[in-house]
Enzyme design. Structure first.
Site, mmCIF file in Angstrom:
data_model
loop_
_atom_site.group_PDB
_atom_site.id
_atom_site.type_symbol
_atom_site.label_atom_id
_atom_site.label_comp_id
_atom_site.label_asym_id
_atom_site.label_seq_id
_atom_site.Cartn_x
_atom_site.Cartn_y
_atom_site.Cartn_z
ATOM 1 C CG ASP A 11 -1.754 1.239 1.401
ATOM 2 O OD1 ASP A 11 -2.349 1.669 0.389
ATOM 3 O OD2 ASP A 11 -1.843 1.807 2.514
ATOM 4 C CB SER A 12 0.163 4.812 -0.462
ATOM 5 O OG SER A 12 -0.890 4.893 0.485
ATOM 6 C CB CYS A 74 -3.273 0.663 -2.276
ATOM 7 S SG CYS A 74 -3.257 2.425 -2.651
ATOM 8 C CD GLU A 153 0.952 6.235 6.237
ATOM 9 O OE1 GLU A 153 2.147 6.056 6.518
ATOM 10 O OE2 GLU A 153 0.229 5.349 5.752
ATOM 11 C CB CYS A 185 -9.038 5.196 1.117
ATOM 12 S SG CYS A 185 -7.349 5.439 1.718
ATOM 13 C CG HIS A 187 -4.473 4.956 4.874
ATOM 14 N ND1 HIS A 187 -4.066 4.540 3.626
ATOM 15 C CD2 HIS A 187 -3.345 5.284 5.553
ATOM 16 C CE1 HIS A 187 -2.742 4.635 3.561
ATOM 17 N NE2 HIS A 187 -2.282 5.082 4.707
HETATM 18 N N1 DGL Z 1 -4.642 3.437 1.057
HETATM 19 C C1 DGL Z 1 -4.784 3.929 -0.234
HETATM 20 C C2 DGL Z 1 -6.096 3.557 -0.907
HETATM 21 O O1 DGL Z 1 -6.668 2.549 -0.593
HETATM 22 C C3 DGL Z 1 -4.274 5.264 -0.644
HETATM 23 C C4 DGL Z 1 -4.045 6.334 0.358
HETATM 24 C C5 DGL Z 1 -3.161 7.418 -0.190
HETATM 25 O O2 DGL Z 1 -1.954 7.190 -0.173
HETATM 26 O O3 DGL Z 1 -3.654 8.453 -0.627
HETATM 27 O O4 DGL Z 1 -6.553 4.236 -1.780
#
Ligand code: DGL
Length: 264
Positions: A11-12, A74, A153, A185, A187
């Site tokens: 993931d990011s 992600c 984060e 997302c 997160h």
């Molecule tokens: N967790 C990521 C997603 O599912 C991206 C979050 C990000 O880095 O902007 O889209």
């Protein structure tokens, strides 16, 4: 050979740990590798080319570590890179993810669904196609959430700043009559406890972590790659501040773990 192999997840940043948890619950025998590209988070506002480039580098790293399958934990990386990765590795089981539009359209009673996701996901052709396919009969209101990923984060899941940001994004959706919110997302599932405080009980929160884990299981099974032995401990890497990720890992992953620096 399958016993020694691992599942590579990335993931990011730390968001994909919400998916990794579901994979661990469903497939406890699997050995897992996780890369947080926290040195380049957030992906949400970055170009698709940049995210594709990062995804290729991380995929190569995970394959070098023995991954037998890849999971793009992600939504934003999936819209940018999953097609390319499948082209480059046609034999490899690769699982991407997308906002839960289909289950949300089936679940809503008010007929109004809200989608919280990144700008990159919401403006993609893949997301537009998803709406065309599954949301013809409901009203979908999309809400990009800049700044939220950075709070997660930082490990701030309940603090005043996170609360204020989230309220600003969610309130207009509730005012429009949304009774179903898609956490689009990876997160955002970490904000469920806060969301439960901010939205009425009648509002459903939907994410796709568990569905992704089931898809991983199906694909591994179809490729005869399901592990049979005991899992070895999950390994974690971060391209950003590995020590910071190691500190918040118990909160997000439920266990301590060592986080290594992702090689450049
Ligand atoms: N967790 C990521 C997603 O599912 C991206 C979050 C990000 O880095 O902007 O889209």
């Amino acid at each position: 050979m399958a016993e020694a192999a691992t599942i590579g997840v990335f993931d990011s940043g730390v968001g994909g740990l919400s998916v990794l948890r579901e994979i661990r619950t469903l497939l406890p025998r699997e050995s897992l590798l996780y890369v947080a590209d926290s040195g380049h988070v957030p992906y949400g506002e970055k170009s698709a080319d940049f995210i594709r480039e990062r995804s290729h580098q991380i995929a190569e790293f995970l394959l070098g570590q023995g991954a037998k399958a890849l999971v793009l934990a992600c939504n934003t990386a999936t819209v940018a890179a999953v097609a390319d990765l499948r082209e480059r590795y046609p034999q490899l089981p690769i699982v991407g993810m997308e906002p839960a539009v289909k289950p949300a359209a089936a679940a809503t009673r008010s007929g109004v669904v809200g989608v919280l996701a990144t700008t990159g996901t919401l403006r993609s052709a893949k997301f537009a196609a998803l709406l065309d396919r599954f949301a013809a009969d409901v009203r979908v209101i999309t809400q990009p959430c800049p700044g939220l990923v950075e709070r997660i984060e930082a490990g701030d899941l309940m603090g005043a700043l996170t609360r204020e940001l989230l309220m600003g994004y969610v309130e207009p959706l509730l005012a429009e009559g949304c009774d179903t919110l898609i956490l689009g997302c990876t997160h955002y599932p970490f904000l469920r406890p806060l969301l439960h405080e901010l939205v009425p009980d009648s509002v459903s929160l939907i994410d796709t972590g568990a569905a992704v884990a089931r898809q991983v299981q199906r694909l591994l099974d179809a490729h005869d790659l399901l592990a049979e032995g005991e899992a070895v401990a999950c390994r974690f890497w971060s391209s950003g501040d590995a020590a910071a990720m190691q500190r918040i890992l118990p909160t997000l992953w439920g266990e301590f773990g060592r986080v290594e620096k992702l090689p450049d």
